[in-house]
Design a protein around this motif. Structure first.
Motif, short mmCIF file in Angstrom:
data_model
loop_
_atom_site.label_atom_id
_atom_site.label_comp_id
_atom_site.label_asym_id
_atom_site.label_seq_id
_atom_site.Cartn_x
_atom_site.Cartn_y
_atom_site.Cartn_z
N PRO A 109 104.83 32.81 114.69
CA PRO A 109 105.01 32.45 113.21
C PRO A 109 103.91 31.81 112.52
CG PRO A 109 106.96 32.23 114.49
CD PRO A 109 105.85 32.43 115.59
N ALA A 110 103.14 31.11 113.29
CA ALA A 110 102.07 30.39 112.98
C ALA A 110 100.96 31.07 112.02
CB ALA A 110 101.29 29.55 114.01
N TYR A 111 100.79 32.51 112.37
CA TYR A 111 100.18 33.33 111.66
C TYR A 111 100.29 33.53 110.09
CZ TYR A 111 97.68 35.83 115.46
OH TYR A 111 96.63 36.34 116.79
N ALA A 112 101.52 33.14 109.82
CA ALA A 112 101.99 33.30 108.37
C ALA A 112 101.14 32.46 107.49
CB ALA A 112 103.33 33.05 108.22
N PHE A 113 100.74 31.25 107.85
CA PHE A 113 99.85 30.22 107.12
C PHE A 113 98.61 30.69 106.77
CE2 PHE A 113 102.97 27.64 109.46
CZ PHE A 113 103.55 26.81 108.12
N GLY A 114 98.00 31.85 107.45
CA GLY A 114 96.81 32.46 107.12
C GLY A 114 96.64 33.18 105.81
N THR A 115 97.77 33.64 105.48
CA THR A 115 97.96 34.34 104.52
C THR A 115 98.65 33.77 103.20
OG1 THR A 115 97.97 36.30 105.62
CG2 THR A 115 98.68 36.61 103.44
N ALA A 153 88.62 35.52 103.03
CA ALA A 153 87.73 36.61 102.68
C ALA A 153 88.48 37.39 101.89
CB ALA A 153 87.24 37.45 103.92
N GLY A 154 89.07 37.04 100.86
CA GLY A 154 89.95 37.58 99.88
C GLY A 154 91.14 36.81 99.35
N ASN A 155 91.57 36.99 98.01
CA ASN A 155 92.81 36.80 97.45
C ASN A 155 93.28 37.26 96.45
OD1 ASN A 155 94.85 34.80 96.20
ND2 ASN A 155 94.25 33.44 97.64
N THR A 156 94.63 37.54 96.32
CA THR A 156 95.07 38.68 95.51
C THR A 156 95.63 38.10 94.35
OG1 THR A 156 97.29 38.88 96.18
CG2 THR A 156 95.77 40.31 97.30
N GLY A 157 95.89 36.71 94.43
CA GLY A 157 96.71 35.71 93.34
C GLY A 157 98.07 36.16 93.61
N ALA A 158 98.85 35.60 92.77
CA ALA A 158 100.31 35.56 92.85
C ALA A 158 100.62 37.07 92.79
CB ALA A 158 101.01 34.70 91.96
N GLN A 159 101.54 37.59 93.67
CA GLN A 159 101.91 39.09 93.69
C GLN A 159 103.32 39.06 92.92
OE1 GLN A 159 101.48 40.88 97.55
NE2 GLN A 159 99.39 40.01 97.88
N MET A 160 103.36 40.74 92.82
CA MET A 160 104.71 40.77 92.13
C MET A 160 105.87 40.95 93.22
SD MET A 160 104.44 41.57 88.92
CE MET A 160 105.60 42.59 88.15
N GLY A 161 107.09 41.08 92.66
CA GLY A 161 108.35 40.97 93.77
C GLY A 161 108.61 42.46 94.37
N ILE A 181 108.66 44.67 103.71
CA ILE A 181 108.31 43.21 103.30
C ILE A 181 107.69 42.60 104.36
CG2 ILE A 181 110.57 42.23 103.48
CD1 ILE A 181 109.71 40.46 101.19
N ALA A 182 106.84 41.91 104.41
CA ALA A 182 105.75 41.39 105.64
C ALA A 182 105.86 40.03 105.63
CB ALA A 182 104.32 41.87 105.45
N GLY A 183 105.69 39.50 106.85
CA GLY A 183 105.50 38.19 107.17
C GLY A 183 107.13 37.57 107.19
N LEU A 184 106.77 36.05 106.94
CA LEU A 184 108.07 35.33 107.19
C LEU A 184 109.09 35.93 106.00
CD1 LEU A 184 106.83 31.77 108.09
CD2 LEU A 184 108.09 33.65 109.65
N TRP A 242 107.15 35.19 97.60
CA TRP A 242 106.83 35.10 99.04
C TRP A 242 105.09 34.73 99.26
CZ3 TRP A 242 110.26 38.60 97.41
CH2 TRP A 242 109.79 39.79 96.76
N GLU A 243 104.56 35.16 97.97
CA GLU A 243 102.92 35.43 98.14
C GLU A 243 102.44 34.67 96.78
OE1 GLU A 243 101.46 38.91 100.64
OE2 GLU A 243 103.19 39.48 99.28
N GLY A 244 102.42 33.51 96.75
CA GLY A 244 102.09 32.79 95.35
C GLY A 244 100.35 32.54 95.51
N GLY A 245 99.70 32.93 96.64
CA GLY A 245 98.28 32.94 96.49
C GLY A 245 97.81 33.47 97.90
N PRO A 246 98.28 34.56 98.21
CA PRO A 246 97.94 35.04 99.60
C PRO A 246 96.50 35.44 100.07
CG PRO A 246 98.91 36.91 98.29
CD PRO A 246 99.00 35.59 97.38
N THR A 247 95.98 35.02 101.06
CA THR A 247 94.69 35.09 101.47
C THR A 247 94.57 36.05 102.57
OG1 THR A 247 94.15 32.77 101.01
CG2 THR A 247 92.83 33.88 102.57
N VAL A 248 93.28 37.17 102.20
CA VAL A 248 93.07 38.09 103.20
C VAL A 248 92.06 37.45 104.04
CG1 VAL A 248 91.94 40.14 103.68
CG2 VAL A 248 93.54 40.02 101.50
N HIS A 249 91.84 37.38 105.33
CA HIS A 249 91.04 36.96 106.41
C HIS A 249 89.95 37.79 106.91
CE1 HIS A 249 92.95 32.78 105.98
NE2 HIS A 249 92.05 32.31 106.88
#
Length: 368
Positions: A109-115, A153-161, A181-184, A242-249
């Motif tokens: 579950p700790a992987y979630a914080f990366g995104t 290495a990337g961020n989409t900004g807040a996403q849609m629901g 739906i992905a992640g936690l 679930w993705e207010g500021g998701p990061t791509v790594h």
């Protein structure tokens, strides 16, 4: 001065310079070795903005090293499927991957914080936590246990629901809905009645079209328009809490990263920072136009109800407590991000929120 003596000395010096050059060449080659890496993406090339982050990294690293260090990006499926990207990096099948960390919460579950975690940080605060807070440090402590090192290495900004075949007004409406739906967020949605499905981006449309799933979230208007989700699901919900500021790594095999010359590490770090900033700028530029086109083509915008938002928030808090009780890395990272978030939103509500709210009122009044 004896002219013959002068030219003799000059000739000797010239020979010495040539010798010095000859001796220096191998040293320079050693300092700038030819290194070729492969980077597998979790995204198809058709999604030019999110896949483009890998291309940005490749171009900037090559330019910064005079072409001595090259990274060739590959789309999802060209080497390994998108949801196996970090496995390939950890195993050394490829040196690098461009993907979202939360795709791999099934491993830990700790992987979630990366995104992003549900009800986490917006994009600006995400960058602050990674770069100036403890985000990068804590995540790389965890990634090291997985045999990897990673950089934003990337961020989409807040996403849609996401896209739904039917209107979702109450919690009862969510019961039994099969949603990609992905992640936690999947675990949280499960708590409120949804049946979560983990499906790679390129497979979402056919699953919606065939009715294998009833709803799907992906990114936002620009990518969703490209994928044509509005043709098979009418209702477009917001926000993607679930993705207010998701990061791509960008993930790197730890041994490969550690063995890079320091200036190659610096070039790669800078390239990832550029990709991180550039992706967000592209989405902020392209999403407004895409959203207008989606609505013109029949998409119906709907906000999640307060009932759904509150129930989801409470479910999230409960799940974070459960995971923290059994996972030391998750607990450590969660507590650090929560402490940062508490003060960060105190500041944001005075500055960004107040200013943005005023300007949005002017926009709605037709004054802009």
């Amino acid at each position: 001065m004896d002219r013959r003596s002068f030219f003799k000395k000059a000739g000797t010096a010239g020979a010495g310079a040539v010798a010095a050059t000859a001796l220096a060449t191998p040293a320079i080659a050693q300092e700038n070795p030819k290194i070729a890496w492969r980077m597998t993406s979790s995204f198809p090339k058709s999604l030019d903005t999110i896949y483009g982050g890998a291309e940005d990294i490749s171009k900037h690293v090559a330019a910064a090293t005079d072409g001595n260090f090259t990274i060739q990006p590959f789309a999802a499926g060209e080497i390994v499927p998108g949801l196996q990207a970090v496995d390939a990096v950890a195993a050394g099948t490829v040196e690098a991957a461009h993907t979202t960390s939360y795709y791999f919460v099934g491993k830990d579950p700790a992987y979630a914080f990366g995104t992003a975690i549900p009800f986490g940080l917006n994009s600006r605060l995400t960058n602050a936590w990674f770069y100036e807070g403890n985000g990068n440090k804590l995540m790389n402590e965890f990634y090291a246990t997985q045999g990897m090192y990673a950089l934003p290495a990337g961020n989409t900004g807040a996403q849609m629901g996401g896209w739904f075949r039917k209107e979702i007004n109450t919690l009862d409406d969510l019961k039994g809905v099969k949603m990609r739906i992905a992640g936690l967020a999947g675990r949280i949605m499960e708590k409120v009645g949804v049946i979560p499905q983990q499906i790679a981006g390129g497979d979402i449309y056919p699953a919606l079209e065939k009715g294998t799933i009833d709803a799907a979230e992906f990114v936002g208007p620009y990518d969703d328009l490209k994928l044509g989700f509005h043709k098979v699901a009418k209702y477009y919900y917001y926000p993607g809490w679930w993705e207010g500021g998701p990061t791509v790594h960008a993930f790197f095999n730890l041994d490969k990263w550690s063995n890079l010359p320091k200036h190659y590490q610096a070039a790669l770090t800078d390239a990832c920072a550029f990709a991180n900033t550039n992706m967000l700028a592209k989405y902020d530029m392209k999403n407004p136009t895409a959203l207008k086109q989606l609505v013109a083509e029949g998409a119906t915008l709907r906000p999640f109800s307060q009932e759904i938002m509150e129930a989801s928030f409470q479910a999230a808090m409960g799940i974070y407590g459960e995971i923290s009780a059994n996972n030391q890395y998750f607990k450590k990272i969660y507590e650090d991000q929560t402490a940062f978030k508490r003060d960060a939103y105190l500041w944001m509500q005075l500055s960004e929120y107040t200013f943005d709210t005023f300007m949005m009122i002017q926009q709605r009044a037709g004054k802009l």
